[in-house]
Design a protein around this motif. Structure first.
Motif, PDB file in Angstrom:
ATOM      1  N   SER A 130      80.713  31.027  38.963  1.00 58.30           N
ATOM      2  CA  SER A 130      81.291  30.889  40.301  1.00 58.30           C
ATOM      3  C   SER A 130      82.804  31.062  40.188  1.00 58.30           C
ATOM      4  CB  SER A 130      80.963  29.522  40.879  1.00 58.30           C
ATOM      5  OG  SER A 130      81.634  28.502  40.144  1.00 58.30           O
ATOM      6  N   GLY A 131      83.411  31.433  41.317  1.00 54.41           N
ATOM      7  CA  GLY A 131      84.853  31.592  41.330  1.00 54.41           C
ATOM      8  C   GLY A 131      85.270  32.893  40.669  1.00 54.41           C
ATOM      9  N   ASP A 132      86.547  33.035  40.495  1.00 50.81           N
ATOM     10  CA  ASP A 132      87.117  34.253  39.937  1.00 50.81           C
ATOM     11  C   ASP A 132      87.571  34.063  38.495  1.00 50.81           C
ATOM     12  OD1 ASP A 132      86.783  35.487  42.421  1.00 50.81           O
ATOM     13  OD2 ASP A 132      88.752  34.799  43.124  1.00 50.81           O
ATOM     14  N   TYR A 133      86.946  33.155  37.781  1.00 55.56           N
ATOM     15  CA  TYR A 133      87.370  32.876  36.413  1.00 55.56           C
ATOM     16  C   TYR A 133      86.741  33.848  35.445  1.00 55.56           C
ATOM     17  CZ  TYR A 133      89.223  28.472  38.178  1.00 55.56           C
ATOM     18  OH  TYR A 133      89.928  27.539  38.880  1.00 55.56           O
ATOM     19  N   THR A 162      92.118  34.227  35.461  1.00 57.55           N
ATOM     20  CA  THR A 162      91.671  34.535  36.829  1.00 57.55           C
ATOM     21  C   THR A 162      91.569  36.045  36.981  1.00 57.55           C
ATOM     22  OG1 THR A 162      92.815  32.568  37.643  1.00 57.55           O
ATOM     23  CG2 THR A 162      92.169  34.219  39.268  1.00 57.55           C
ATOM     24  N   LEU A 163      90.444  36.511  37.605  1.00 55.36           N
ATOM     25  CA  LEU A 163      90.181  37.938  37.758  1.00 55.36           C
ATOM     26  C   LEU A 163      90.530  38.393  39.164  1.00 55.36           C
ATOM     27  CD1 LEU A 163      86.655  38.031  36.012  1.00 55.36           C
ATOM     28  CD2 LEU A 163      88.897  38.497  34.985  1.00 55.36           C
ATOM     29  N   ASP A 164      90.925  39.679  39.256  1.00 61.61           N
ATOM     30  CA  ASP A 164      91.128  40.273  40.580  1.00 61.61           C
ATOM     31  C   ASP A 164      89.866  40.991  41.018  1.00 61.61           C
ATOM     32  OD1 ASP A 164      91.042  42.435  38.937  1.00 61.61           O
ATOM     33  OD2 ASP A 164      93.125  43.079  39.264  1.00 61.61           O
ATOM     34  N   GLY A 167      88.152  43.149  38.463  1.00 65.66           N
ATOM     35  CA  GLY A 167      87.671  42.493  37.260  1.00 65.66           C
ATOM     36  C   GLY A 167      88.702  42.381  36.151  1.00 65.66           C
ATOM     37  N   ASP A 168      89.971  42.597  36.466  1.00 64.06           N
ATOM     38  CA  ASP A 168      91.034  42.469  35.472  1.00 64.06           C
ATOM     39  C   ASP A 168      91.657  41.077  35.551  1.00 64.06           C
ATOM     40  OD1 ASP A 168      90.662  45.124  34.713  1.00 64.06           O
ATOM     41  OD2 ASP A 168      92.059  45.845  36.265  1.00 64.06           O
ATOM     42  N   VAL A 169      92.053  40.566  34.381  1.00 64.54           N
ATOM     43  CA  VAL A 169      92.695  39.255  34.331  1.00 64.54           C
ATOM     44  C   VAL A 169      94.120  39.395  34.842  1.00 64.54           C
ATOM     45  CG1 VAL A 169      93.389  37.337  32.857  1.00 64.54           C
ATOM     46  CG2 VAL A 169      91.253  38.571  32.382  1.00 64.54           C
ATOM     47  N   VAL A 170      94.468  38.627  35.852  1.00 67.60           N
ATOM     48  CA  VAL A 170      95.798  38.734  36.468  1.00 67.60           C
ATOM     49  C   VAL A 170      96.628  37.476  36.250  1.00 67.60           C
ATOM     50  CG1 VAL A 170      95.017  40.366  38.220  1.00 67.60           C
ATOM     51  CG2 VAL A 170      94.855  37.913  38.672  1.00 67.60           C
ATOM     52  N   ARG A 171      96.025  36.389  35.826  1.00 66.70           N
ATOM     53  CA  ARG A 171      96.796  35.159  35.660  1.00 66.70           C
ATOM     54  C   ARG A 171      96.093  34.249  34.669  1.00 66.70           C
ATOM     55  NH1 ARG A 171      97.448  31.033  40.626  1.00 66.70           N
ATOM     56  NH2 ARG A 171      95.233  30.873  40.121  1.00 66.70           N
ATOM     57  N   HIS A 172      96.906  33.519  33.924  1.00 63.23           N
ATOM     58  CA  HIS A 172      96.400  32.494  33.020  1.00 63.23           C
ATOM     59  C   HIS A 172      97.006  31.161  33.414  1.00 63.23           C
ATOM     60  CE1 HIS A 172      94.357  35.073  30.040  1.00 63.23           C
ATOM     61  NE2 HIS A 172      95.284  35.976  30.364  1.00 63.23           N
ATOM     62  N   GLU A 173      96.201  30.128  33.354  1.00 64.83           N
ATOM     63  CA  GLU A 173      96.682  28.801  33.675  1.00 64.83           C
ATOM     64  C   GLU A 173      95.950  27.791  32.791  1.00 64.83           C
ATOM     65  OE1 GLU A 173      95.752  27.807  37.659  1.00 64.83           O
ATOM     66  OE2 GLU A 173      93.672  28.466  37.543  1.00 64.83           O
ATOM     67  N   PRO A 174      96.617  26.674  32.477  1.00 60.96           N
ATOM     68  CA  PRO A 174      95.944  25.667  31.650  1.00 60.96           C
ATOM     69  C   PRO A 174      94.817  24.986  32.417  1.00 60.96           C
ATOM     70  CG  PRO A 174      98.050  24.831  32.433  1.00 60.96           C
ATOM     71  CD  PRO A 174      97.985  26.273  32.845  1.00 60.96           C
TER      72      PRO A 174
END
Length: 547
Positions: A130-133, A162-164, A167-174
């Motif tokens: 679920s979500g955009d992870y 987080t994916l756009d 399907g590309d990773v656009v952000r990283h967060e802890p």
């Protein structure tokens, strides 16, 4: 033009900055205080941030683990209620949809992987999320933990991607990833559910706290620097004023005093400083008055004694001319009277010359003087005295003139005093070890900057420390030894004054039992600064000192 000036201005600014740093106690104290406070604030801020971060993370971990436990309980209840259904695929799909729907409404992500125990990896497919992870957000170490059926619930920190839409990773967060296993009663398979909780709120809180600490630390450093500057200014300002007043006192402005205000330690220091300055001023004035009275006394006595001395001289001359008509005792008395009168006249002349130096009335009659000629004239005039005391004289001079702009009368007086002093202190039998023909040797040399005369004897010499005292008035190395040349004790003092009047050097060297050497150095042009002498102060034939 600007490019050419920049390299020159930077070193100049750097030198000015270093000079200011060396001279300003206030700047060093403020800088040291600010650096120490910055270290303390940085250490305390780092410890505070660590405690806040650990506290936020611990509370968040407790919250998510409790939330995951509640979700698993609800999922187990749903599975228990659906255990009688025959279509296992429908049952699994419904349960997964329920889990994913609940995750989308509660702000966290869910990844359902399995079945466990078959070596199936999340990256191999068959996974619901679920979500955009990004599925790679689940750490491999946590995935390995749940490869075994019946593995206990576990959690770990992770970097959530987080994916756009592509399907590309656009952000990283802890974030925090919590995993737990569930079993479907229909097919008996065990699946692993990974809950992905972002730490956006905690990160925002930490950023806010960090900014607040940096702002507070910066303001605190500015405040500490200002307070330190003001405090040190209260202490340094009186010190600077005392330094300025002390410099003015040293320049001769004896009336300068510090301004006293208050009753603290600084005020008491200023009062003590002013008392010290007043005492020094009073003593200096007393010494000046005593010196003035002494100089006036010497001058007055010297002038007043000339009249009776003239009368006594006339009577002495009469007695001396008629000494052949006297008995031997009376004739000897007439001769002694004549000798002492000569010495008395010399003493009066020296006292008058000293008084002129003290009064600042001595002037120079300048001309180009050849020191070679001066040396020969002095030797010729003092040769009878040297022969009388069995002392031989020798002049070692170059063939060319050694010129100096000087007062010939005063220069001859200096050289004559040095030669007669050497005769007076030379022991009979002393021999120049280099030439072997004279007891007193006069060296002459010159260059483009200066000309010099050195008088070397091989007599009693000088003890350590006596080379500076020998030019004092009436000073004698051996008070018990009688003078043979009839000197007054003022010759070397007058010679030093004559030398200073020319801007030259008059120096002495000696060792006990090895003789001494006096060197007169005059600038080529009067009062030009001297940097070196054409003759060495220590003679070349001086033996090496015993160590």
């Amino acid at each position: 033009m600007l490019r050419a000036r920049a390299p020159r201005s930077f070193p100049g600014a750097l030198r000015r900055g270093l000079t200011f740093w060396r001279r300003s106690i206030q700047a060093r104290v403020v800088a040291s205080t600010v650096v120490l406070c910055a270290l303390v604030i940085a250490t305390m801020g780092w410890l505070l941030l660590q405690q806040i971060r650990d506290g936020l993370l611990d509370r968040r971990v407790d919250a998510v683990t409790h939330e995951v436990a509640g979700e698993i309980v609800e999922v187990d209840d749903l599975l228990s209620q659906a255990s009688g259904q025959e279509d296992a695929s429908v049952q699994r799909g419904d349960i997964v949809d329920v889990i994913l729907d609940r995750a989308s409404t509660r702000g966290y992500g869910v990844v359902v992987a399995g079945p466990a125990g078959e070596g199936v990896r999340i990256a191999q497919g068959g996974t619901s999320s679920s979500g955009d992870y990004d599925l790679a957000s689940v750490p491999v170490s946590l995935e390995d933990h749940f490869q075994t059926i019946g593995a206990a619930r576990a959690w770990t920190y992770a970097d959530l991607g987080t994916l756009d839409d592509q399907g590309d990773v656009v952000r990283h967060e802890p974030g925090i990833v919590v995993g737990s296993q569930i079993s479907l009663p229909a097919d008996g398979a065990t699946y692993t559910v990974y809950f992905l909780f972002p730490l956006e709120e905690q990160q925002s809180t930490m950023d806010l706290v960090t900014r607040a600490l940096l702002t507070a630390g910066g303001l605190l450093l500015v405040l500490v620097a200002g307070v330190t500057w003001l405090v040190t200014r209260q202490v340094v300002t009186p010190v600077r004023m005392a330094r300025e007043v002390a410099e003015r006192l040293a320049a001769g402005r004896l009336q300068e005093r510090l301004r006293v205000s208050g009753e603290d330690d600084v005020a008491r220091l200023a009062t003590s400083f002013n008392q010290m300055a007043s005492n020094l001023q009073r003593q200096i004035r007393q010494l000046e008055e005593l010196s003035r009275v002494q100089r006036r006394f010497v001058s007055d006595v010297s002038h007043e004694l000339r009249t009776p001395l003239t009368t006594v001289r006339m009577a002495g001359d009469v007695l001396h001319d008629a000494r052949r008509d006297f008995d031997p005792v009376t004739a000897r008395a007439a001769e002694l009277l004549q000798m002492e009168l000569d010495r008395f006249e010399t003493l009066l002349a020296d006292l008058l010359e000293i008084s002129r130096f003290d009064a600042g009335a001595a002037v120079l009659d300048l001309d180009d003087v050849n020191l070679v000629d001066v040396a020969h004239r002095v030797v010729d005039s003092t040769r009878p005295l040297a022969e009388q005391h069995d002392v031989r004289l020798r002049v070692l001079a170059p063939d060319h003139p050694c010129l100096a702009e000087a007062d010939v009368r005063r220069v001859e007086r200096v050289v004559r005093n040095l030669v007669t002093n050497a005769i007076d202190h030379a022991h009979v039998g002393g021999v120049d070890r280099r030439v072997g023909t004279a007891d007193v040797v006069i060296h002459v040399a010159g260059d483009e900057q200066a000309a010099a005369i050195a008088v070397r004897d091989y007599g009693v010499g000088l003890a350590p420390g006596e080379s500076a005292m020998v030019f004092n008035r009436f000073w004698r190395a051996d008070p018990a030894r009688a003078r043979t040349s009839g000197g007054t004790g003022l010759g070397l003092s007058i010679s030093m004054e004559d030398t200073h009047l020319h801007g030259g050097w008059l120096q002495a060297w000696g060792r006990p039992g090895e003789g001494s050497q006096f060197r007169l150095t005059l600038p080529r042009h009067v009062r030009h600064p001297l940097r070196q002498s054409p003759l060495p102060l220590v003679p070349e034939d001086a033996p090496e000192p015993v160590r």
